[in-house]
Design an enzyme around this catalytic site. Structure first.
Site, PDB file in Angstrom:
ATOM      1  N   SER A  16       2.619  -6.713   5.601  1.00 44.30           N
ATOM      2  CA  SER A  16       3.549  -5.714   6.155  1.00 44.30           C
ATOM      3  C   SER A  16       3.310  -4.292   5.688  1.00 44.30           C
ATOM      4  CB  SER A  16       4.990  -6.122   5.852  1.00 44.30           C
ATOM      5  OG  SER A  16       5.358  -7.212   6.664  1.00 44.30           O
ATOM      6  N   LYS A  37       2.671  -2.005   8.468  1.00 44.93           N
ATOM      7  CA  LYS A  37       3.733  -1.302   9.192  1.00 44.93           C
ATOM      8  C   LYS A  37       3.714   0.203   8.911  1.00 44.93           C
ATOM      9  CE  LYS A  37       7.001  -5.214   9.409  1.00 44.93           C
ATOM     10  NZ  LYS A  37       6.084  -6.316   9.066  1.00 44.93           N
ATOM     11  N   TYR A  81      15.306  -6.884   8.626  1.00 44.77           N
ATOM     12  CA  TYR A  81      13.847  -6.722   8.610  1.00 44.77           C
ATOM     13  C   TYR A  81      13.226  -7.624   9.662  1.00 44.77           C
ATOM     14  CZ  TYR A  81       9.246  -6.030   6.436  1.00 44.77           C
ATOM     15  OH  TYR A  81       7.938  -5.705   6.183  1.00 44.77           O
ATOM     16  N   GLU A 102       9.621   2.802   2.464  1.00 45.42           N
ATOM     17  CA  GLU A 102      10.964   2.721   1.894  1.00 45.42           C
ATOM     18  C   GLU A 102      10.999   3.573   0.634  1.00 45.42           C
ATOM     19  OE1 GLU A 102      11.222  -1.508   1.452  1.00 45.42           O
ATOM     20  OE2 GLU A 102      10.979  -1.823   3.616  1.00 45.42           O
ATOM     21  N   LYS A 149       6.056  -0.006  -0.378  1.00 43.12           N
ATOM     22  CA  LYS A 149       6.084  -1.032   0.669  1.00 43.12           C
ATOM     23  C   LYS A 149       5.373  -2.271   0.144  1.00 43.12           C
ATOM     24  CE  LYS A 149       7.149  -2.643   4.677  1.00 43.12           C
ATOM     25  NZ  LYS A 149       7.291  -3.991   4.066  1.00 43.12           N
ATOM     26  N   SER A 175       2.905  -9.245   2.797  1.00 44.97           N
ATOM     27  CA  SER A 175       2.479 -10.615   2.512  1.00 44.97           C
ATOM     28  C   SER A 175       1.990 -11.288   3.784  1.00 44.97           C
ATOM     29  CB  SER A 175       3.635 -11.451   1.955  1.00 44.97           C
ATOM     30  OG  SER A 175       4.191 -10.879   0.792  1.00 44.97           O
TER      31      SER A 175
END
Length: 390
Positions: free
Chosen positions: A90, A93, A176, A298, A341, A344
């Site tokens: 991820s 992203k 999420y 984040e 961030k 996985s």
């Protein structure tokens, strides 16, 4: 006169040589120090969680150090090296968000656009009321972590989205979701008139200077592609899936990923539109506890303690719906934050964190999906030492 000039030149050269040796020694000392710092955090972790191989990169004041551990393949015994490719899950992203912000900078979309504006097949569905921003920040109304098994191609994806009904009003809860940010990336690419994978491989990665970062690993690079390992210790790699490229499809090296981190802290050498796009991903739109949700990234006010980071990366935040506070107006990008961030896949675990104000960052890549708290603790420990470095 000529003799005097030569003598002066000789002295000057000797001084330069001495300074050069001093600089090399200083660089060597720095690397040795940081290697000790990383070793202290990583070696116990690898032993505790039986991680076959890891690559860790740190950056401080624009200087980059990469440290490799263990094996990329238990079967062949091939060691992790600077060319080893890891799945980053991820963390992909953040690349998707950068591409979408790049599209907005080029005025092919606006984050306030409703999703159905960019996919006419969704007109008349719930996506008439859901913005691209809400897709990007997992606040569309409760899209799940993964697609149901019945979604296997674009046709069934569109059918799923057309029939989906939100459990919450858009912009009120964060859950999420790979389908959420996956659709965001898909629509961003659609607005630019090219397939997502091609935009990443032929535009975004090259403009970022990332020569060892891929969505589809080329045949000539497959020898560098690490094997991931399942909980049972079996070699695995990520399986194809709908919107997989957009949500969790990037494979890269520690050196390239820390390069991306450096671009996020100082992209002065990048083209202006891309600089603006990267900065835009650091804008804060919603708050969940101490964590501020940006585009992909984040964020936390810095300094941040370990407890706050663990809470922000906890299962309660990652897998459960959380009521959010909308930031209106959005919080502009700032330097005094820690930006992070996790990522996985079934056989890999990754984490990236950086502090622009301190010009420090770390990425940790592993070919086992070990617990997220262990990644966060190791990175927090390393960053604390980087922050203290003279």
């Amino acid at each position: 006169m000529r003799y005097i000039r030569l003598r002066k030149l000789g002295v000057f050269a000797a001084v330069c040589l001495f300074i050069g040796h001093g600089t090399e020694a200083l660089a060597s000392d720095s690397r040795g120090h940081f290697e000790s710092v990383v070793d202290e955090a990583i070696r116990p972790l690898m032993k505790e969680y039986d991680v076959p191989g890891m690559a860790v990169a740190v950056t401080i004041e624009g200087k980059r150090y990469v440290f490799n551990y263990g094996v990329a393949s238990k079967e062949s015994g091939r060691k992790v090296g600077d060319e080893t490719l890891f799945e980053i899950g991820s963390i992909s992203k953040t690349f998707t968000a950068t591409l979408a912000a790049y599209a907005e900078a080029r005025e092919t979309l606006s984050l306030s656009d409703k999703a159905s504006q960019h996919l006419p097949a969704l007109v008349g569905s719930s996506f008439d009321r859901i913005s691209l921003l809400e897709l990007a920040t997992y606040t569309a109304g409760g899209l799940p972590l993964q697609f149901p098994a019945s979604v296997t191609d674009q046709e069934t994806m569109v059918a799923y989205f057309k029939g989906w009904q939100p459990g919450y009003a858009a912009g009120t809860h964060r859950l999420y979701s790979n389908p959420s940010i996956g659709l965001f990336g898909y629509l961003a690419a659609k607005s630019m008139g090219e397939p997502f994978d091609e935009l990443m491989e032929k535009t975004l990665f090259p403009e970022l200077g990332l020569t060892r970062t891929h969505i589809s690993v080329p045949e000539e690079r497959m020898g560098d592609y690490a094997h991931g390992y399942s909980k049972a210790g079996k070699p695995v790699r990520v399986s194809p899936g709908v919107l997989d490229s957009e949500a969790y499809g990037v494979k890269t090296t520690a050196s390239d990923l820390i390069g991306f981190v450096e671009a996020n802290m100082d992209g002065a050498e990048l083209e202006d539109t891309l600089q603006r796009a990267i900065a835009a991903t650091h804008t804060g739109y919603f708050k969940v506890g101490d964590m501020t949700q940006g585009l992909g990234w984040e964020m936390y006010p810095y300094p941040v303690d370990l407890k706050q980071l663990l809470e922000g990366n906890s299962p309660e935040v990652s897998f459960k719906p959380n009521r959010v506070t909308r930031l209106d107006p959005p919080l502009p990008p700032r330097d005094d934050v820690l930006i992070n961030k996790t990522g996985s896949t079934s056989g890999f675990g990754a984490y990236a964190a950086f502090v622009p104000a301190e010009k420090i960052g770390v990425v940790i890549l592993a070919n086992r999906n070990y617990p997220i708290p262990a990644r966060v603790k190791a990175a927090h420990q390393i960053l604390a030492e980087l922050q203290r470095a003279p």
